[in-house]
Write a protein that holds these residues in place. Structure first.
Motif, PDB file in Angstrom:
ATOM      1  N   ARG A 212     -17.643   8.120   4.855  1.00 53.37           N
ATOM      2  CA  ARG A 212     -16.792   7.552   3.750  1.00 53.37           C
ATOM      3  C   ARG A 212     -16.098   8.729   3.074  1.00 53.37           C
ATOM      4  O   ARG A 212     -16.776   9.927   2.898  1.00 53.37           O
TER       5      ARG A 212
ATOM      6  N   GLN B 234     -12.260  -4.199  -2.598  1.00 60.32           N
ATOM      7  CA  GLN B 234     -13.476  -3.885  -3.305  1.00 60.32           C
ATOM      8  C   GLN B 234     -13.498  -4.322  -4.771  1.00 60.32           C
ATOM      9  O   GLN B 234     -14.557  -4.939  -5.269  1.00 60.32           O
TER      10      GLN B 234
ATOM     11  N   ASP C  82     -12.164   5.098   0.553  1.00 56.82           N
ATOM     12  CA  ASP C  82     -10.752   4.533   0.935  1.00 56.82           C
ATOM     13  C   ASP C  82     -10.454   3.900   1.973  1.00 56.82           C
ATOM     14  O   ASP C  82      -9.505   3.677   2.659  1.00 56.82           O
ATOM     15  N   HIS C  83     -11.805   3.237   2.488  1.00 60.13           N
ATOM     16  CA  HIS C  83     -11.791   2.477   3.698  1.00 60.13           C
ATOM     17  C   HIS C  83     -12.555   1.193   3.470  1.00 60.13           C
ATOM     18  O   HIS C  83     -13.639   1.328   2.744  1.00 60.13           O
ATOM     19  N   ALA C  84     -12.048   0.096   3.721  1.00 64.52           N
ATOM     20  CA  ALA C  84     -12.922  -1.314   3.288  1.00 64.52           C
ATOM     21  C   ALA C  84     -12.808  -2.402   4.489  1.00 64.52           C
ATOM     22  O   ALA C  84     -11.700  -2.591   4.883  1.00 64.52           O
ATOM     23  N   VAL C  85     -13.648  -2.858   4.638  1.00 67.22           N
ATOM     24  CA  VAL C  85     -13.637  -4.191   5.582  1.00 67.22           C
ATOM     25  C   VAL C  85     -14.504  -5.458   4.922  1.00 67.22           C
ATOM     26  O   VAL C  85     -15.536  -5.175   4.593  1.00 67.22           O
TER      27      VAL C  85
ATOM     28  N   ALA D 296      -7.798  -0.946   0.374  1.00 68.29           N
ATOM     29  CA  ALA D 296      -9.201  -0.915   0.084  1.00 68.29           C
ATOM     30  C   ALA D 296      -9.689  -1.171  -1.194  1.00 68.29           C
ATOM     31  O   ALA D 296     -10.652  -1.914  -1.248  1.00 68.29           O
ATOM     32  N   ARG D 297      -9.084  -0.275  -2.022  1.00 71.10           N
ATOM     33  CA  ARG D 297      -9.495  -0.383  -3.623  1.00 71.10           C
ATOM     34  C   ARG D 297      -9.350  -2.048  -4.123  1.00 71.10           C
ATOM     35  O   ARG D 297     -10.144  -2.445  -4.862  1.00 71.10           O
TER      36      ARG D 297
ATOM     37  N   GLU E 298      -9.040  -5.539   6.962  1.00 70.79           N
ATOM     38  CA  GLU E 298      -9.493  -4.417   7.060  1.00 70.79           C
ATOM     39  C   GLU E 298      -8.300  -3.584   5.856  1.00 70.79           C
ATOM     40  O   GLU E 298      -7.119  -3.931   5.992  1.00 70.79           O
ATOM     41  N   GLY E 299      -8.896  -2.649   4.993  1.00 71.25           N
ATOM     42  CA  GLY E 299      -7.740  -2.023   4.252  1.00 71.25           C
ATOM     43  C   GLY E 299      -8.149  -0.511   4.172  1.00 71.25           C
ATOM     44  O   GLY E 299      -9.276  -0.127   4.083  1.00 71.25           O
ATOM     45  N   ARG E 300      -7.207   0.041   3.808  1.00 70.12           N
ATOM     46  CA  ARG E 300      -7.245   1.672   3.518  1.00 70.12           C
ATOM     47  C   ARG E 300      -6.595   2.211   2.024  1.00 70.12           C
ATOM     48  O   ARG E 300      -5.605   1.228   1.752  1.00 70.12           O
TER      49      ARG E 300
ATOM     50  N   ASP F 217       1.003  -1.393  -0.008  1.00 68.57           N
ATOM     51  CA  ASP F 217       0.020  -0.044  -0.064  1.00 68.57           C
ATOM     52  C   ASP F 217       0.810   1.258  -0.032  1.00 68.57           C
ATOM     53  O   ASP F 217       2.182   1.228  -0.062  1.00 68.57           O
TER      54      ASP F 217
END
Length: 219
Positions: free
Chosen positions: A112, A162, A135-138, A158-159, A152-154, A89
């Motif tokens: 978000r 998704q 910009d944030h995903a779980v 995160a992209r 979890e990603g940022r 990242d």
């Protein structure tokens, strides 16, 4: 370089390519228009099955040869809700892992931030097109042993989470573009595809000779 494997801290010298990629066999990557890329996939059920572990190995091997960040099972023609990732990242953290039957948490619109960044896909070889995503995903799912997993990603990671979850629902990143942008991306793919596939073939040949090099940062 800090490394998170399955979302947990690992040794900073975690091998590159991963042991899975070394064990696995690269496969041909499916391309936009093939049916398996455009429908929802079946849930994984055979947890603990050696064939499932072999599939993960092959997916990591394919990802490495293709210089990608993540890869879904349907990108090698397999109808299962499973994806793998190996990418670094913006903060220099390397993320490595796999997840089966993932579900993305809903991010409330009020909390978000959308980032518009260039996005590409191994199944749309060549073009990168700006696309807005949170910009944030779980994601919540299980590993290939059936154990619960929360990742979890940022930012870029995160992209990736998704993007790969979209694949399991039969959706490519170009499906999120306006019609004109989507047509332009497909045209660009036509111009770049042969060059991209030739590079993959060269990397696979180098792997066979034992002269493989670390993957780059392609999406």
């Amino acid at each position: 370089m800090p490394v998170l494997v399955q979302g947990r801290p690992a040794a900073d010298d975690h091998p590159h390519p991963t042991p899975e990629a070394v064990r696995g066999t690269p496969h041909r990557i499916t391309v936009i228009g093939e049916d398996v890329l455009h429908r929802r996939l079946r849930p994984v059920t055979g947890f603990g099955d050696p064939d499932l572990a072999r599939l993960v190995d092959d997916m990591f091997a394919t990802l490495h040869v293709a210089e990608g960040a993540g890869l879904a099972a349907n990108q090698i023609g397999v109808d299962l809700q499973l994806f793998v990732w190996d990418m670094t990242d913006e903060w220099g953290v390397r993320h490595v892992g796999h997840i089966a039957n993932p579900v993305l948490d809903e991010v409330p619109a009020a909390s978000r931030t959308l980032l518009e960044e260039p996005e590409g896909c191994l199944s749309v070889p060549g073009p990168y097109v700006p696309l807005a995503r949170p910009d944030h995903a779980v994601v919540r799912g299980v590993d290939i042993a059936g154990e619960p997993l929360v990742i979890e990603g940022r930012g870029y990671f995160a992209r990736c989470l998704q993007h790969e979850t979209d694949h399991l629902h039969g959706r490519l990143y170009v499906d999120r573009l306006a019609a004109r942008e989507r047509k332009a991306a497909v045209r660009e793919m036509g111009a770049l595809r042969d060059r991209v596939l030739a590079r993959r073939a060269a990397r696979e040949a180098a792997r066979g000779r034992g002269t493989d090099t670390p993957a780059g940062g392609a999406g």
